[in-house]
Design a protein around this motif. Structure first.
Motif, PDB file in Angstrom:
ATOM      1  N   GLY A  41       4.011 -20.568 -25.367  1.00  0.00           N
ATOM      2  CA  GLY A  41       4.284 -20.800 -26.786  1.00  0.00           C
ATOM      3  C   GLY A  41       5.766 -20.682 -27.099  1.00  0.00           C
TER       4      GLY A  41
ATOM      5  N   PHE B 199       2.701 -14.427 -33.145  1.00  0.00           N
ATOM      6  CA  PHE B 199       2.158 -15.653 -32.588  1.00  0.00           C
ATOM      7  C   PHE B 199       1.406 -15.317 -31.306  1.00  0.00           C
TER       8      PHE B 199
ATOM      9  N   CYS C  42       4.463 -27.342 -24.281  1.00  0.00           N
ATOM     10  CA  CYS C  42       4.813 -25.993 -24.733  1.00  0.00           C
ATOM     11  C   CYS C  42       5.756 -25.342 -23.729  1.00  0.00           C
TER      12      CYS C  42
ATOM     13  N   PRO D 126      -1.036 -20.229 -27.844  1.00  0.00           N
ATOM     14  CA  PRO D 126      -1.292 -21.283 -28.836  1.00  0.00           C
ATOM     15  C   PRO D 126      -2.607 -22.043 -28.667  1.00  0.00           C
TER      16      PRO D 126
ATOM     17  N   TRP E 230       4.495 -22.520 -29.720  1.00  0.00           N
ATOM     18  CA  TRP E 230       3.576 -23.525 -30.237  1.00  0.00           C
ATOM     19  C   TRP E 230       3.386 -24.621 -29.202  1.00  0.00           C
TER      20      TRP E 230
ATOM     21  N   VAL F 103      -0.090 -23.727 -33.694  1.00  0.00           N
ATOM     22  CA  VAL F 103       0.106 -22.307 -33.413  1.00  0.00           C
ATOM     23  C   VAL F 103      -1.185 -21.536 -33.648  1.00  0.00           C
ATOM     24  N   ARG F 104      -1.221 -20.340 -33.080  1.00  0.00           N
ATOM     25  CA  ARG F 104      -2.253 -19.357 -33.402  1.00  0.00           C
ATOM     26  C   ARG F 104      -1.525 -18.070 -33.764  1.00  0.00           C
TER      27      ARG F 104
ATOM     28  N   LYS G 131       3.249 -29.140 -34.691  1.00  0.00           N
ATOM     29  CA  LYS G 131       3.438 -27.924 -33.919  1.00  0.00           C
ATOM     30  C   LYS G 131       2.224 -27.025 -34.181  1.00  0.00           C
TER      31      LYS G 131
END
Length: 284
Positions: free
Chosen positions: A182, A63, A151, A66, A184, A4-5, A2
């Protein structure tokens, strides 16, 4: 995996969610999740890491979108048989392609902003497909090899702009904050069957959409192959693949549209959850 940013807007760092649900910081390993790091070899190097050796991120940071550097944000209309039935529309013979501009992208929990003077803003929970390799005239049997992951997308739409203002749908699809993505991207090694994904959406704690990708008219492999015959797909490109029944404009006896202070939650057991508060228009 998974992907993520996380972090404040414009300051996001790359990370992943480990098997225990903990956020891990990848910024010492890669610069960002972007078209380059979505390539199969780059994803393979990250997958080979032991997540427990990566720094855990404390607290509950924001978050972001992504993937950084999404080049094209494409979308498919009228792609669920039960949605077509609800809308009283014939089944399309070929996929309906339109575009959402990348400037409408937003994070999975960012606010949703109504356009100025809008009265017909609507919701659409969708499965998003993130491309990992350049795809041009690919065969359906090989199409999923070009996918990096999947996503959640909310294809927010202003129906008056889309349907009553002439021209294409695009003017009702690309307003600011109309493309939350998102939380993720789930890579294909973890989510191997895109036709086995539940999708749901709630507004003010009332569930309006409760669908499943098995009722898609055109499956993901067919869509990737089809789109690649008209538009070259590049790493980082995003395709929103249509919505199941339950959009606000289809409610009976009266349609329901988003208004300031409304809350939205949407999600999937396999793709995570988005949460949004609807805000009135303001100058960004």
């Amino acid at each position: 995996m998974k992907l993520v940013r996380f972090g404040a807007r414009g300051e996001e760092r790359p990370g992943l969610i480990d098997d225990g649900g903990e956020l891990r910081d990848l910024s010492a390993v890669i610069g960002d999740w972007n078209p380059q790091t979505l390539a199969p070899a780059a994803l393979g190097r990250v997958a080979a890491l032991d997540p427990k050796r990566l720094p855990a991120v404390p607290g509950m940071p924001r978050f972001g979108i992504p993937v950084h550097g999404i080049g094209k944000f494409l979308a498919i209309g009228l792609n669920y048989s039960d949605f077509a039935e609800q809308m009283g529309r014939p089944i399309p013979q070929e996929p309906v392609i339109f575009t959402k501009v990348v400037s409408c992208l937003a994070g999975p929990n960012d606010e949703v902003m109504l356009p100025k003077d809008s009265t017909h803003t609507d919701w659409e929970v969708e499965l998003g497909v993130v491309i990992g390799q350049t795809a041009r005239y690919v065969e359906r049997s090989e199409a999923l090899d070009y996918v990096a992951g999947y996503c959640l997308v909310n294809d927010i739409s202003e129906r008056e702009y889309q349907n009553d203002r002439g021209g294409t749908w695009d003017k009702g699809k690309g307003c600011d904050k109309f493309g939350p993505v998102g939380p993720w991207v789930v890579t294909t090694d973890e989510l191997c069957d895109p036709q086995d994904i539940d999708l749901w959406l709630e507004v003010n704690n009332v569930r309006y959409q409760n669908g499943h990708t098995r009722t898609m008219i055109f499956g993901i492999a067919e869509l990737v192959a089809y789109v690649s015959a008209f538009i070259t797909l590049e790493p980082g490109d995003l395709i929103a693949t249509g919505t199941p029944p339950g959009i606000g404009s289809a409610m009976k006896p009266d349609p329901i549209f988003l208004k300031a202070s409304d809350s939205m939650r949407l999600g999937s057991a396999k793709l995570g959850v988005q949460e949004h508060r609807v805000q009135p228009w303001r100058s960004l």
